[in-house]
Design an enzyme around this catalytic site. Structure first.
Site, PDB file in Angstrom:
ATOM      1  N   TYR A 196       0.818  -1.213   0.000  1.00 55.80           N
ATOM      2  CA  TYR A 196       0.000   0.000   0.000  1.00 55.80           C
ATOM      3  C   TYR A 196       0.854   1.267   0.000  1.00 55.80           C
ATOM      4  O   TYR A 196       0.384   2.340   0.352  1.00 55.80           O
ATOM      5  CB  TYR A 196      -0.938   0.017   1.209  1.00 55.80           C
ATOM      6  CG  TYR A 196      -2.264   0.673   0.930  1.00 55.80           C
ATOM      7  CD1 TYR A 196      -2.352   2.031   0.665  1.00 55.80           C
ATOM      8  CD2 TYR A 196      -3.432  -0.067   0.918  1.00 55.80           C
ATOM      9  CE1 TYR A 196      -3.563   2.639   0.419  1.00 55.80           C
ATOM     10  CE2 TYR A 196      -4.665   0.532   0.672  1.00 55.80           C
ATOM     11  CZ  TYR A 196      -4.720   1.882   0.427  1.00 55.80           C
ATOM     12  OH  TYR A 196      -5.924   2.483   0.172  1.00 55.80           O
TER      13      TYR A 196
ATOM     14  N   HIS B 156       3.486   6.355  -2.952  1.00 59.34           N
ATOM     15  CA  HIS B 156       3.995   7.726  -3.009  1.00 59.34           C
ATOM     16  C   HIS B 156       4.254   8.217  -4.431  1.00 59.34           C
ATOM     17  O   HIS B 156       4.293   9.425  -4.677  1.00 59.34           O
ATOM     18  CB  HIS B 156       5.271   7.834  -2.164  1.00 59.34           C
ATOM     19  CG  HIS B 156       5.012   7.634  -0.693  1.00 59.34           C
ATOM     20  ND1 HIS B 156       5.664   6.679   0.059  1.00 59.34           N
ATOM     21  CD2 HIS B 156       4.141   8.238   0.146  1.00 59.34           C
ATOM     22  CE1 HIS B 156       5.219   6.730   1.304  1.00 59.34           C
ATOM     23  NE2 HIS B 156       4.299   7.664   1.379  1.00 59.34           N
TER      24      HIS B 156
END
Length: 349
Positions: A98, A101
Site C-alpha cells: 500500500y 507515493h
C-alpha cells in the site's frame, strides 16, 4: 444530523456515534467508489459491489437486510465476524503493497476559481504551481488553511496523479524533513524511497519472488518475465547481480507491467482483494454491531444512503460538483480535457 434527531445525546455519545458513521461511510466509499477506479474494469466494479451488497444487489439488501448470507447479501451485516482463526488486523504484507507515493507530483497546480469561467465544461486555469514540499508539516498546514477547502478540492480534482512505476518517485520525498512526537522538525532529513525498502527488509517481509510464491502466484525466472522495458531490465541486472531472487518487493511491484485498467500491479492486487474483503467480514462494526442500536437509526440510514465521495462533497459544497465536476465519479479527473495518461485525480492519494 445526529444532534438534531437525538437532542438527548450528550457530546461524548454524539462524538462516538458520528465517528462510527463517518468510518463506515469511508469504508463504503473505499469499497464501491474508490477501489473500482483503482482497478477500472467491469469485473471489479461488480465484485466490489457484491462485497458490500451481495449478488442480489442494493435494492434487495435495502428491503430485506443481510438475511440471505454473505454471497447473496454481501459481507456487511453478517451475524458474527469471520476472522478465519486470526484476530482482525492489517497485515505487514498489506502495509508493504500500500505504498503509493509515486502518485504524488512534484508541484501542486493551484487553480484560480475567481477569474475562471463559470461554465462546468472548462477547467479552471492554473494560478500557481506550489512545490509539494511547501505543503508538508506545520507550515504546510498553514498554507493549506489559507488556500481553503473548496479551492484545494477543485485543484486536486483537476490534477492527475502520477503512475505507480519505477523512476517516478517524488524527489521532494527523497529529502523529507520529518517531525518528532511533539511536531518539531528533526535535524536529519529522511529519504522515504530508501526507507520503504529498508522497512520491508527489517521486518522480514518476503522479497518479490518469495512473496509471489506465498500467494501461490508464479514467480519470475528471468527479468523479462517481469517487464519488457529494456531500460528497467538493464538496471535490475546491474543492481541485483542478475539474481531475480534478490529483487525487493517494492521494486518488483513498481516494475511489474500492470493489467489493463489497473493502477496497481497484479501482485499488489492479490493482497488488496484479500484485505478489502477481510476488513468488512472480520470487523464487528461491519458485522455483529452493524445495526441501529450501535449506529443509531438515522446514523445507519446515513451510511446506507451514501454511495460515493461525490455525494459527500455535494453535502458540504453543493455548488462545487455542479460547477466544476464533469465526471460521474469524484475519483476520476474532473476536467473534460483529454484523458491524461493516468485516470486518477491527485487527491486519490
Amino acid at each position: 444530523m445526529l444532534k438534531e434527531n437525538y437532542p438527548d445525546l450528550d457530546d461524548e455519545k454524539l462524538y462516538h456515534h458520528a465517528r462510527l458513521v463517518t468510518s463506515a461511510v469511508i469504508a463504503k466509499i473505499h469499497t464501491i467508489d474508490w477501489t473500482v477506479q483503482l482497478l477500472k474494469t467491469d469485473t471489479l466494479l461488480a465484485g466490489m459491489r457484491i462485497n458490500w451488497y451481495g449478488f442480489l444487489g442494493k435494492k434487495v439488501k435495502d428491503l430485506f437486510g443481510p438475511k440471505f448470507g454473505p454471497i447473496l447479501s454481501g459481507l456487511v451485516g453478517l451475524r458474527r465476524p469471520l476472522d478465519h482463526g486470526t484476530p482482525y488486523s492489517l497485515t505487514e504484507e498489506f502495509v508493504s503493497v500500500y505504498r503509493m507515493h509515486s502518485l504524488l507530483p512534484e508541484n501542486f497546480l493551484l487553480r484560480d476559481l475567481k477569474t475562471s469561467s463559470s461554465s462546468a465544461d472548462k477547467c479552471p486555469p492554473v494560478q500557481e504551481e506550489v512545490p509539494m514540499k511547501a505543503l508538508v508539516g506545520k507550515e504546510g498546514e498553514r498554507r493549506l488553511s489559507s488556500i481553503g477547502m473548496e479551492r484545494m478540492l477543485v485543484s486536486l480534482g483537476h490534477q492527475a496523479s502520477g503512475a505507480l512505476t519505477l523512476w517516478n518517485y517524488p524527489s521532494w520525498m527523497r529529502n523529507l524533513i520529518a517531525h518528532d512526537i511533539d511536531g518539531e522538525d528533526r535535524p536529519d532529513p529522511v529519504d522515504m524511497a530508501a526507507l520503504e525498502i529498508y522497512r520491508d527488509r527489517e521486518r522480514g517481509v518476503a522479497r518479490y519472488n518469495e512473496f509471489r510464491r506465498n500467494l501461490l502466484m508464479i514467480p519470475i525466472s528471468r527479468w523479462e518475465d517481469l517487464t519488457d522495458d529494456e531500460k528497467v531490465i538493464e538496471a535490475l541486472r546491474e543492481i541485483y547481480d542478475d539474481d531475480v531472487e534478490k529483487l525487493d518487493l517494492q521494486i518488483g511491484l513498481h516494475a511489474e507491467k500492470p493489467i489493463k485498467g489497473f493502477a496497481i500491479s497484479e501482485t499488489a492486487f492479490f493482497i488488496f482483494l484479500l484485505i478489502a474483503s477481510r476488513r468488512l467480514e472480520a470487523d464487528r462494526f461491519f458485522t455483529t454491531n452493524f445495526n441501529a442500536k450501535t449506529y443509531t437509526e438515522k446514523g445507519l440510514e446515513w451510511v446506507n444512503k451514501t454511495e460515493s465521495l461525490k455525494e459527500v462533497i455535494d453535502r458540504h459544497f453543493p455548488d462545487m460538483t455542479k460547477k466544476w465536476m464533469r465526471c460521474e465519479c469524484a475519483f476520476s479527473v474532473w476536467s473534460s480535457s483529454p484523458t491524461p495518461k493516468h485516470h486518477l485525480p491527485l487527491y486519490f492519494r
